[in-house]
Motif scaffolding. Structure first.
Motif, PDB file in Angstrom:
ATOM      1  N   GLU A   1      32.665 -57.835  49.925  1.00  0.00           N
ATOM      2  CA  GLU A   1      33.123 -56.673  50.704  1.00  0.00           C
ATOM      3  C   GLU A   1      31.999 -55.641  50.755  1.00  0.00           C
ATOM      4  OE1 GLU A   1      36.332 -56.216  52.099  1.00  0.00           O
ATOM      5  OE2 GLU A   1      36.346 -58.385  51.650  1.00  0.00           O
ATOM      6  N   PRO A   2      31.956 -54.818  51.792  1.00  0.00           N
ATOM      7  CA  PRO A   2      30.992 -53.716  51.780  1.00  0.00           C
ATOM      8  C   PRO A   2      31.228 -52.841  50.537  1.00  0.00           C
ATOM      9  CG  PRO A   2      31.971 -53.928  53.965  1.00  0.00           C
ATOM     10  CD  PRO A   2      32.726 -54.869  53.057  1.00  0.00           C
ATOM     11  N   GLY A   3      30.159 -52.456  49.891  1.00  0.00           N
ATOM     12  CA  GLY A   3      30.267 -51.604  48.697  1.00  0.00           C
ATOM     13  C   GLY A   3      30.276 -52.378  47.393  1.00  0.00           C
ATOM     14  N   THR A   4      30.415 -53.715  47.462  1.00  0.00           N
ATOM     15  CA  THR A   4      30.491 -54.497  46.230  1.00  0.00           C
ATOM     16  C   THR A   4      29.217 -54.338  45.387  1.00  0.00           C
ATOM     17  OG1 THR A   4      31.903 -56.126  47.314  1.00  0.00           O
ATOM     18  CG2 THR A   4      30.788 -56.843  45.297  1.00  0.00           C
ATOM     19  N   HIS A   5      29.411 -54.006  44.093  1.00  0.00           N
ATOM     20  CA  HIS A   5      28.313 -53.857  43.121  1.00  0.00           C
ATOM     21  C   HIS A   5      27.270 -52.828  43.545  1.00  0.00           C
ATOM     22  CE1 HIS A   5      30.274 -57.056  41.108  1.00  0.00           C
ATOM     23  NE2 HIS A   5      29.805 -58.046  41.828  1.00  0.00           N
ATOM     24  N   VAL A   6      27.702 -51.878  44.388  1.00  0.00           N
ATOM     25  CA  VAL A   6      26.801 -50.777  44.741  1.00  0.00           C
ATOM     26  C   VAL A   6      27.272 -49.524  44.015  1.00  0.00           C
ATOM     27  CG1 VAL A   6      25.922 -49.290  46.598  1.00  0.00           C
ATOM     28  CG2 VAL A   6      26.346 -51.738  47.019  1.00  0.00           C
ATOM     29  N   ARG A   7      26.339 -48.862  43.328  1.00  0.00           N
ATOM     30  CA  ARG A   7      26.638 -47.549  42.752  1.00  0.00           C
ATOM     31  C   ARG A   7      26.170 -46.508  43.762  1.00  0.00           C
ATOM     32  NH1 ARG A   7      23.195 -48.854  37.385  1.00  0.00           N
ATOM     33  NH2 ARG A   7      24.612 -50.318  36.358  1.00  0.00           N
ATOM     34  N   ARG A   8      27.116 -45.781  44.308  1.00  0.00           N
ATOM     35  CA  ARG A   8      26.787 -44.790  45.331  1.00  0.00           C
ATOM     36  C   ARG A   8      26.161 -43.542  44.698  1.00  0.00           C
ATOM     37  NH1 ARG A   8      31.289 -42.908  46.670  1.00  0.00           N
ATOM     38  NH2 ARG A   8      32.536 -44.295  45.381  1.00  0.00           N
ATOM     39  N   ALA A   9      25.243 -42.941  45.417  1.00  0.00           N
ATOM     40  CA  ALA A   9      24.654 -41.677  44.957  1.00  0.00           C
ATOM     41  C   ALA A   9      25.769 -40.651  44.782  1.00  0.00           C
ATOM     42  CB  ALA A   9      23.630 -41.169  45.977  1.00  0.00           C
ATOM     43  N   GLY A  10      25.761 -39.952  43.667  1.00  0.00           N
ATOM     44  CA  GLY A  10      26.729 -38.868  43.444  1.00  0.00           C
ATOM     45  C   GLY A  10      28.134 -39.324  43.128  1.00  0.00           C
ATOM     46  N   GLU A  11      28.361 -40.636  42.941  1.00  0.00           N
ATOM     47  CA  GLU A  11      29.751 -41.057  42.678  1.00  0.00           C
ATOM     48  C   GLU A  11      30.205 -40.621  41.281  1.00  0.00           C
ATOM     49  OE1 GLU A  11      30.076 -45.329  43.091  1.00  0.00           O
ATOM     50  OE2 GLU A  11      29.371 -45.676  41.050  1.00  0.00           O
ATOM     51  N   ASP A  12      29.283 -40.402  40.376  1.00  0.00           N
ATOM     52  CA  ASP A  12      29.628 -39.929  39.029  1.00  0.00           C
ATOM     53  C   ASP A  12      29.662 -38.394  39.034  1.00  0.00           C
ATOM     54  OD1 ASP A  12      30.106 -39.767  36.329  1.00  0.00           O
ATOM     55  OD2 ASP A  12      28.155 -40.541  35.706  1.00  0.00           O
ATOM     56  N   VAL A  13      28.596 -37.781  39.488  1.00  0.00           N
ATOM     57  CA  VAL A  13      28.469 -36.315  39.493  1.00  0.00           C
ATOM     58  C   VAL A  13      27.751 -35.904  40.774  1.00  0.00           C
ATOM     59  CG1 VAL A  13      27.355 -34.344  38.354  1.00  0.00           C
ATOM     60  CG2 VAL A  13      28.280 -36.217  36.964  1.00  0.00           C
ATOM     61  N   ARG A  14      28.241 -34.840  41.410  1.00  0.00           N
ATOM     62  CA  ARG A  14      27.560 -34.269  42.570  1.00  0.00           C
ATOM     63  C   ARG A  14      26.597 -33.176  42.120  1.00  0.00           C
ATOM     64  NH1 ARG A  14      27.179 -36.701  47.124  1.00  0.00           N
ATOM     65  NH2 ARG A  14      29.065 -37.853  47.637  1.00  0.00           N
ATOM     66  N   ALA A  15      25.464 -33.052  42.785  1.00  0.00           N
ATOM     67  CA  ALA A  15      24.531 -31.947  42.482  1.00  0.00           C
ATOM     68  C   ALA A  15      25.296 -30.632  42.543  1.00  0.00           C
ATOM     69  CB  ALA A  15      23.386 -31.940  43.483  1.00  0.00           C
ATOM     70  N   GLY A  16      25.112 -29.781  41.548  1.00  0.00           N
ATOM     71  CA  GLY A  16      25.801 -28.483  41.512  1.00  0.00           C
ATOM     72  C   GLY A  16      27.113 -28.515  40.764  1.00  0.00           C
ATOM     73  N   GLU A  17      27.583 -29.726  40.441  1.00  0.00           N
ATOM     74  CA  GLU A  17      28.869 -29.861  39.728  1.00  0.00           C
ATOM     75  C   GLU A  17      28.660 -29.559  38.230  1.00  0.00           C
ATOM     76  OE1 GLU A  17      31.925 -33.544  39.184  1.00  0.00           O
ATOM     77  OE2 GLU A  17      30.766 -33.574  41.029  1.00  0.00           O
ATOM     78  N   ARG A  18      29.675 -28.977  37.605  1.00  0.00           N
ATOM     79  CA  ARG A  18      29.593 -28.685  36.178  1.00  0.00           C
ATOM     80  C   ARG A  18      29.717 -29.987  35.370  1.00  0.00           C
ATOM     81  NH1 ARG A  18      34.113 -24.885  33.706  1.00  0.00           N
ATOM     82  NH2 ARG A  18      35.315 -26.791  34.007  1.00  0.00           N
TER      83      ARG A  18
END
Lengths: 441, 441
Positions: free
Chosen positions: B129-146
């Motif tokens: 499927e699209p997205g399989t085994h891809v770690r997306r940028a910012g999926e854990d933490v977004r820039a500026g997030e605490r």
């Protein structure tokens, strides 16, 4: 596949404790004695007063009472540390301080509260039995008696008994010297700028903190490039002095997993798939002439943390001859999750307090083992046995705390302080340690 | 008299946290953040592969299976750390390693296990499927997030998230600098010979170990003579730099209790009788221009240890802004004892395991608070409330552990290993943390 318990047993079987050293007591805190320690002296060293008061012959003050006090002449003062060796003249007393040596012939102390406290003649208004408020020489420990056994870890109380007995040096297992190496050309030490495709190394600093929190220390926290020749050279260097080497990364199925390539077949290294999640790819063996234990952990931060808790922490204990057993707390599951069949799962959870006062656990952070934000807010790892594929809401799990219980308890107390003072009263049926006395809020 | 809780509250009310400092991350382990920390970057920083495998457009490998694999030309390798910025050509693939940046246009990873692993043309035998085994940028933490809140203590997991985000420096409460002073002319430092009437100082080394075990450190461990002028001079010297001063001895009713004589009326010093046993004579106050908190503890080793656990440990937590709550474990009394009416008793006990798997407590060592041998074998302090004058056999007490639970659990496991493997099966109804995985035996 290998179970967690099988892999741990295989690791521990290969580990022998580090060298014995003789250290000054002040440097031995936290280390484990390799020999029984006997006291060279009686403790107390000499009969001394347990109270501030007056040294007497009990017979001399028989019948003294507030209604009929006895006036007794005072021969002088015996402060603590007085080495004169006084004797009690007949019908006399010495004013004496706590810890000061009993004068010869005295057999009891009248405490200052039962006198008028005077220093030339004292009015004594209580009788005493022989032995009252006297600490006899050797009543705690006899010279030659064992005060600590081989295998005892030297905590604060053990420091106290050793110091009391005048034991200035102890023979212990030395502190464990750990080298931490992160692998991967993409890694840049924190503090340096990252280029495209690069990331900051988080495993190295985290492993250093884990080693330190477990009471050991790192002699080097560094980096291995993805180049077989450099890896070999750098490892060989550390194998001459380290007691334990921990690497992270470079051990999965990639064509560039150079650590695995270099170490396959070296020493007693074995690469094992352990039926756990996360942390499946584990490597361990003894390397080099000194047979240094080497862990090659996976590269994801969550896998590293779990692998440390499950395998490295017990290995550090064995290296330093500490008695160690993983301690978990029970918790009721607030909202369930799934677990991979056939693999023991270590699931990040936050701990809350349920209505009965017991711990309740809810998942923290996402499922990926690269997710560090959730790791930083997790209180512990719920351990789901390999044979379970679902953790039901309302069921009970065992949780390995990732933070000290005093901190978790303080936060729970703070949260519950808004509705009620929850710390008291809940009782211990809840199956958990109990927090008291908030230190900071 | 003052209750334990009243005295603790009075102490904590006067304590304010130590200075803020900005430290490199590697020096901040164990300290508490004074400011929220936000991530300057997305985490992950860039889309990257979660597996070793092949980067594809999911549509290009639709329908691939072991029976009908697809042969796809490989554009090259993307190792972790590759900063080139590749693009996926139509109908092509890149061989890619875990953590390496996804090429433009690719939307999924086929893991190496679902291919033949070749590097020029690869046979792909699974669709994704699209997205399989891809770690997306910012999926854990977004820039500026605490990523961490003010008040968080920096443990290993917090080190990991800070390092991942490239946070090289943090603003924290500084480490607490503690000065330990033992008083009494009878005291000689361990390692030096004792004369008549003298004893080795055990409180100084024990307090240093207690401070260290609580995660803080001593800048000086020394001695005060029983002479008012020297005491004043020595104290004044330490008040210029210490964050906390702990003295032991010299504060009871003796004519030679010089510490009390010097400090009575100084700063906010108050000498209090606390309704506890041991540890009744307590002194606390802020001294000097810098208003340094000073504890004057009693002189007996057992009293010192109890006073530290009950008053000093929470004060250290507040100085360093740690969230702290005393944690006790419940235990069934194996053989009862008496407790002085109106005083909260801290009674040394050993912990055993009873038939139900719960902790059982039995008294350790004699009653005198000068007895150090019993202290060294005690596992904890049973806390007997002031209103109880007898602790009945079979009743339940709360025990403050004096040693880490992992050590107590390991010893209990070792003891029970002779009859049966007691660690499993007993369940958690027993009201105690559960030990697993013996680390050393």
């Amino acid at each position: 596949m290998t179970t967690v318990d099988e892999h741990l047993a295989a690791v521990l079987d290969q580990i022998t404790p580090v060298r014995e050293v003789t250290l000054p007591l002040a440097q031995a805190h936290g280390l484990v004695l390799t020999q029984d320690v006997t006291s060279p002296v009686d403790l107390p060293r000499f009969a001394n007063s347990a109270m501030d008061g007056y040294a007497v012959r009990a017979a001399d003050v028989a019948g003294a009472s507030p209604e009929s006090p006895k006036l007794v002449p005072v021969a002088g003062d015996i402060p603590a540390g007085d080495g004169e060796g006084h004797t009690l003249g007949e019908g006399m007393t010495w004013r004496i301080m706590t810890g000061a040596p009993m004068p010869e012939e005295a057999d009891a102390i009248v405490k200052v509260e039962d006198t008028d406290g005077h220093s030339h003649e004292v009015l004594i208004s209580a009788s005493v039995e022989p032995g009252t408020h006297v600490r006899r020489a050797g009543e705690d420990v006899r010279a030659g008696e064992r005060i600590l056994s081989a295998g005892s870890r030297i905590g604060p109380a053990q420091v106290a008994v050793l110091a009391s007995a005048g034991v200035a040096e102890v023979t212990v297992r030395d502190a464990v010297r750990v080298v931490v190496l992160s692998t991967g050309d993409e890694l840049v030490p924190v503090g340096e700028p990252v280029g495209p495709g690069q990331i900051h190394d988080s495993n190295g600093p985290m492993l250093a903190a884990l080693v330190r929190a477990a009471g050991h220390y790192t002699t080097h926290v560094g980096h291995l490039p993805d180049d077989e020749k450099s890896i070999k050279k750098e490892l060989d260097h550390h194998l001459t002095s380290a007691d334990l080497v921990i690497t992270s990364g470079g051990v999965s199925k990639g064509a560039y997993d150079a650590v695995k390539a270099v170490l396959t077949g070296a020493g007693s290294m074995e690469f094992t798939e352990v039926d756990m999640q996360p942390g499946k790819p584990q490597g361990f063996g003894l390397l080099g002439r000194r047979k240094v234990p080497v862990f090659t952990l996976p590269g994801n931060p969550v896998s590293v943390l779990v692998s440390f808790e499950v395998f490295v922490r017990p290995a550090l204990a064995r290296l330093s001859e500490q008695r160690y057993e993983q301690v978990t707390v029970p918790a009721v599951v607030l909202s369930g999750w799934t677990s991979p069949a056939g693999r023991q799962q270590y699931h990040r959870v936050r701990l809350l307090r349920d209505v009965s006062g017991a711990y309740a656990a809810e998942p923290a952070g996402g499922p990926g083992s690269h997710l560090v934000a959730g790791l930083a807010v997790a209180d512990g790892l719920a351990i789901v046995p390999a044979e379970e594929s679902e953790v039901l809401t309302g069921s009970q799990v065992q949780v390995l705390p990732l933070r000290p219980l005093w901190e978790i308890e303080a936060e729970l107390a703070q949260e519950s302080a808004t509705d009620q003072d929850g710390a008291e009263g809940a009782g211990s049926e809840a199956g958990r340690p109990r927090g008291r006395h908030r230190g900071a809020s």
